[in-house]
Scaffold this motif. Structure first.
Motif, PDB file in Angstrom:
ATOM      1  N   GLU A  28       0.832  -1.212   0.000  1.00  0.00           N
ATOM      2  CA  GLU A  28       0.000   0.000   0.000  1.00  0.00           C
ATOM      3  C   GLU A  28       0.865   1.259   0.000  1.00  0.00           C
ATOM      4  N   ASN A 227      -8.169   3.923  -4.090  1.00  0.00           N
ATOM      5  CA  ASN A 227      -8.778   2.680  -3.619  1.00  0.00           C
ATOM      6  C   ASN A 227     -10.071   2.246  -4.284  1.00  0.00           C
ATOM      7  N   GLU A 356      -3.079   0.103   4.375  1.00  0.00           N
ATOM      8  CA  GLU A 356      -2.131  -0.917   4.837  1.00  0.00           C
ATOM      9  C   GLU A 356      -2.483  -1.411   6.235  1.00  0.00           C
TER      10      GLU A 356
END
Length: 400
Positions: A28, A227, A356
């Motif tokens: 991430e 995302n 993350e």
């Protein structure tokens, strides 16, 4: 020109998060670094435009050169097998691509007698280009289908972008001549290029509140860019790229409603609606799913028009009205630097850390919490703006 410009961007940027995870096995934090190249491009772009394009070369010629080099870099991104190889190419590409956004506008404006009335009918083709790229990926080539994405076919989006960049580079050589605006000027003010001359506007408390809010709202925006596609793919939504094109359709429609909202409700209420839309959108993402609640995801995507237009476009109009003739260009440059530069840079870093931290042991994600956090951030910005922004002046109506 405008169609190809945004077709190129939409052909790879929407699916980037999913590609990085599936194809390059990026962490991430590595994904955040890759997305941040957009911000570095936005920060460096004014130098390319202000120091080179506006002074020494025709806009259409430098547009051609940037896209031809971009085609080569995009092809290298297509062949990259890991993030360490991919990153230098995407950084170089974004540093070259971000200035082209201003260059296509320059070429367009130079051909118009009345840009305020004519430009929207040209700019809408950019939105159409982005939409077509998404529809091709999802419903013609099926590169984002679960099996295809797992097989690594998402890398083909870069090949498509490379070909389109080559076409636009060559096509740009045939565009009408757009001479440099600053030719013959002896001095170049770096502060003016970056918009720093407009820092004087921050003495106005209300403009300062707007300025800080604009930076902070970029944190939730970064979560969407970084995302959204990965989220939709991860939970099993079919044709996620094509469905995300609904956001661009919404953006085009709500752009037409901004003058009405400004006239009826004023700047503060219009921009607050934009902020509230961010809160609602991420709540819909947090509680929606790919099954019986998939409509919540579609509504969340469709809110993009309100999220983006009612905040960023309204903010540009507000900035234009507060700056006055002397600082108009500088003020727009400052807002761009603050949002797409500094704000998004912070946003991508925060999004990477949060994503993350909510990665589950099996490699999936706790998407509910990942979306609740930017929703909360947007809610805080909404409250701060409500409490501290009290501008009673009428914002000048500007044609969209």
């Amino acid at each position: 020109m405008m169609f190809l410009e945004f077709f190129i961007w939409g052909s790879w940027f929407v699916t980037l998060g999913t590609f990085l995870g599936n194809n390059l096995k990026a962490s991430e934090s590595e994904s955040a670094a890759v997305f941040s190249t957009q911000s570095w491009g936005a920060i460096i772009a004014p130098f390319i435009i202000g120091l080179i394009a506006d002074r020494y070369f025709n806009a259409e010629k430098i547009l051609a050169v940037l896209h031809l080099i971009g085609a080569v870099l995009m092809y290298q991104m297509y062949t990259a097998t890991n993030v360490s190889v991919f990153y230098p190419y995407v950084l170089g590409y974004m540093i070259l691509f971000m200035p082209t956004l201003a260059l296509v506008n320059s070429v367009s404006f130079n051909q118009m007698k009345d840009p305020e009335k004519e430009f929207s009918s040209i700019r809408v083709w950019g939105t159409i280009g982005w939409i077509v790229a998404g529809l091709l990926i999802s419903y013609v080539f099926f590169w984002d289908a679960k099996e295809a994405a797992n097989a690594g076919l998402l890398k083909n989006t870069f090949l498509m972008g490379s070909i389109a960049s080559l076409v636009l580079g060559l096509f740009s050589l045939t565009l009408p001549k757009t001479p440099p605006k600053g030719a013959g000027e002896e001095k170049v003010k770096i502060g003016e290029i970056l918009g720093l001359d407009a820092l004087k506007l921050l003495k106005d408390k209300n403009f300062a509140v707007f300025f800080i809010s604009a930076i902070l709202i970029c944190i939730p925006l970064a979560f969407y860019y970084q995302n959204a596609h990965k989220f939709l793919s991860n939970i099993g939504v079919e044709g996620p790229t094509g469905k995300m094109a609904i956001g661009q359709i919404s953006e085009a429609l709500f752009l037409l409603l901004i003058p009405f909202f400004f006239k009826k409700y004023g700047f503060k209420k219009t921009i607050l609606v934009g902020m509230l839309a961010w809160v609602i959108r991420y709540l819909l993402f947090a509680y929606g799913n790919a099954g019986n609640l998939s409509f919540m995801l579609i509504v969340g995507i469709a809110l993009h028009g309100i999220c983006y237009d009612f905040f960023f476009v309204s903010g540009q109009i507000y900035t234009n009205s507060k700056a006055g003739e002397k600082y108009k260009s500088s003020a727009q440059g400052l807002i761009t630097l603050a949002t797409y530069g500094v704000g998004m840079l912070i946003g991508f870093e925060v999004a990477g850390i949060i994503t993350e931290s909510y990665k589950v042991a099996d490699g999936s994600f706790d998407w509910k919490m990942i979306w609740m956090i930017p929703s909360g951030i947007a809610a805080i910005v909404f409250l701060l703006f409500t409490l501290f922004f009290n501008d009673k002046d009428k914002v000048q109506e500007t044609a969209i």
